[in-house]
Every structure is written in structure tokens, then in C-alpha cells.
Design a protein around this motif. Structure first.
Motif, mmCIF file in Angstrom:
data_model
loop_
_atom_site.group_PDB
_atom_site.id
_atom_site.type_symbol
_atom_site.label_atom_id
_atom_site.label_comp_id
_atom_site.label_asym_id
_atom_site.label_seq_id
_atom_site.Cartn_x
_atom_site.Cartn_y
_atom_site.Cartn_z
ATOM 1 N N ASN A 162 -2.583 8.703 5.206
ATOM 2 C CA ASN A 162 -2.910 8.243 3.523
ATOM 3 C C ASN A 162 -2.913 9.538 2.941
ATOM 4 O O ASN A 162 -2.582 10.209 1.716
ATOM 5 N N VAL A 203 1.260 -0.756 0.114
ATOM 6 C CA VAL A 203 -0.301 -0.027 -0.104
ATOM 7 C C VAL A 203 0.967 1.126 0.548
ATOM 8 O O VAL A 203 1.179 1.410 0.801
ATOM 9 N N GLU A 228 -9.065 4.163 -0.547
ATOM 10 C CA GLU A 228 -8.294 3.455 0.931
ATOM 11 C C GLU A 228 -9.481 4.491 2.067
ATOM 12 O O GLU A 228 -9.603 3.391 3.610
#
Length: 121
Positions: free
Chosen positions: A87, A31, A97
């Protein structure tokens, strides 16, 4: 309400166990927005997730451990908020996400609220 909370707890526990297994088998680089997490912390998070899954399920078998459910749910909320923050500040935010982690955080928060306020075990 009790049945709804148990269904959500079981589903969240399954989700969390799958997340722990996924973390053991995939590096944090999988990720891109989570690359800031050191590998040791990444593996520690998988252990935390496994313990949270146990905390969501164990009260079904041992009534004296009922306090574990809201604690586990709140730890999952904190973890999801950590992922959202990483993020957003990674420079390449992926909003799908963020939405996913936010949904998991809301469900976890509802379980914690439900077990502490609405329908304690």
C-alpha cells in the motif's frame, strides 16, 4: 489471560476465514494498492489464510498442535505487513487500509506473544 487469548484467537480466525472467502470471490484489483499481487499469489494467500484460521482453532481440540497458534498468528502478521508495504509503495496509499492492517497485525502479534510467552496452551 487464557480466556482473552482464546477470544482473540476465535475472532481472528473468523476474520481470517472471511478474508480467505473474500479473496476467492474478489480479484486483487478490488483493492487498488494491491494490484501488484499476481492473481495466483492472491489465490494462494487465501489458502494460507484458511490454514492460519485452522491453526488458530485446532489447538482447542488437539493439544499436541499448540505450536500452530503462534505460527499462524505470525504468518498473519507477515501478511498484514506485506499489505501495508504494498500500500505504501503503490503510489496511492490509503491510510485507513494501513490502520486496519496494522490493527490486525498488532492483535496477531499479541496472540503469538501470549501463546509463546505469557500463557502457553
Amino acid at each position: 489471560m487464557n480466556i482473552l487469548l482464546w477470544v482473540l484467537q476465535i475472532l481472528l480466525a473468523l476474520h481470517t476465514i472471511m478474508g480467505a472467502i473474500w479473496k476467492f470471490t474478489n480479484p486483487e484489483q478490488t483493492v487498488p494498492s494491491l494490484q501488484a499481487i499476481p492473481h495466483g499469489v492472491w489465490l494462494a494467500l487465501s489458502v494460507v489464510e484458511f490454514l492460519c484460521a485452522l491453526g488458530l482453532i485446532l489447538p482447542a481440540f488437539m493439544k499436541r498442535l499448540t505450536i500452530l497458534t503462534p505460527i499462524a498468528a505470525l504468518v498473519i502478521v507477515a501478511e498484514m505487513l506485506l499489505y501495508i508495504g504494498l500500500n505504501l509503495f503503490s503510489g496511492n496509499a490509503v491510510y485507513s487500509e494501513i490502520v486496519y492492517w496494522l490493527v490486525v497485525a498488532v492483535i496477531s502479534a499479541f496472540i503469538a506473544y501470549g501463546r509463546l510467552v505469557l500463557k502457553p496452551l
